[in-house]
Write a protein that holds these residues in place. Sequence first.
Motif, short mmCIF file in Angstrom:
data_model
loop_
_atom_site.label_atom_id
_atom_site.label_comp_id
_atom_site.label_asym_id
_atom_site.label_seq_id
_atom_site.Cartn_x
_atom_site.Cartn_y
_atom_site.Cartn_z
N ALA A 122 0.84 -1.19 0.00
CA ALA A 122 0.00 0.00 0.00
C ALA A 122 0.88 1.25 0.00
N PRO A 123 0.47 2.33 -0.64
CA PRO A 123 1.28 3.55 -0.66
C PRO A 123 1.58 4.03 0.76
N PHE A 124 2.83 4.42 0.99
CA PHE A 124 3.19 5.00 2.28
C PHE A 124 3.02 6.51 2.25
N LEU A 125 2.81 7.05 1.05
CA LEU A 125 2.58 8.49 0.90
C LEU A 125 1.48 8.69 -0.13
N GLU A 126 0.44 9.42 0.24
CA GLU A 126 -0.62 9.74 -0.71
C GLU A 126 -1.24 11.08 -0.30
N LEU A 127 -0.85 12.12 -1.02
CA LEU A 127 -1.32 13.47 -0.75
C LEU A 127 -2.12 13.94 -1.95
N SER A 128 -3.28 14.52 -1.70
CA SER A 128 -4.11 14.97 -2.81
C SER A 128 -4.60 16.39 -2.58
N GLN A 129 -4.86 17.08 -3.67
CA GLN A 129 -5.40 18.44 -3.61
C GLN A 129 -6.44 18.59 -4.71
N THR A 130 -7.67 18.92 -4.32
CA THR A 130 -8.73 19.13 -5.30
C THR A 130 -8.57 20.51 -5.91
N LEU A 131 -8.47 20.55 -7.24
CA LEU A 131 -8.31 21.82 -7.95
C LEU A 131 -9.66 22.40 -8.35
N TRP A 132 -10.57 21.53 -8.74
CA TRP A 132 -11.91 21.96 -9.14
C TRP A 132 -12.85 20.78 -9.08
#
Length: 209
Positions: A122-132
């Motif tokens: 499983a990913p040890f890093l997962e960062l997300s940002q909603t743009l629209w």
Amino acid sequence: MILHENILHHVLPLSSQTRRPTSTSRSRSRQPTPPLSPSRAPSPSSKLEQTFHLTAGSSHPSPWLSLRVKSNASPSHQHPIYFDKDVVEGSVHLNLSDNPTSIVGISVIVRGQLFSVGGDHAPFLELSQTLWSSSMGHPSNAGSRQSPFTGRLSGSYSWPFSIPLPPRVVVGNQSVPLPPTFAPKASSTFIDYKIQVLVQRGPLRVNNT
């Protein structure tokens, strides 16, 4: 850059390394990592901007999706390079002038993962940002109160993004410093980082990333 047109996700990968003096690993493309001082990161003004494009095929050769990122890469390096505690920043551009499209959301994801023969972790890093998202209304009227957008997007749009990298992550049950990209030749285990642009098309439609 790797773009897979025939699967659900279109992946835009990045290379990553930390500021520790031991961070001399090679990227997955086996290109040598340029030496950088472990005590002083490049200034923002010296960062290189790289652009990655996605087209809709031979019928629409012009890029409909572009990702621009600024990093510590040198002009000869294929992928972006980041240090721990860096900020992954850039912009996403849509050009739908020739092909109006139904889109309900756009976001940027930074993912780090350990891969090995016999099974991926499983990913040890997962960062997300909603743009629209469609709930924000039409993207050309950003910042104003409006009803959710339900039509097809047509024209050109762009969104900036900024995602700080953490100094530490949890791998297994342990908190460790953010590991560098690790992909030695002939190794059965490697660590890979990617930047992904997720374009959500709504129910019963294939998303793009």
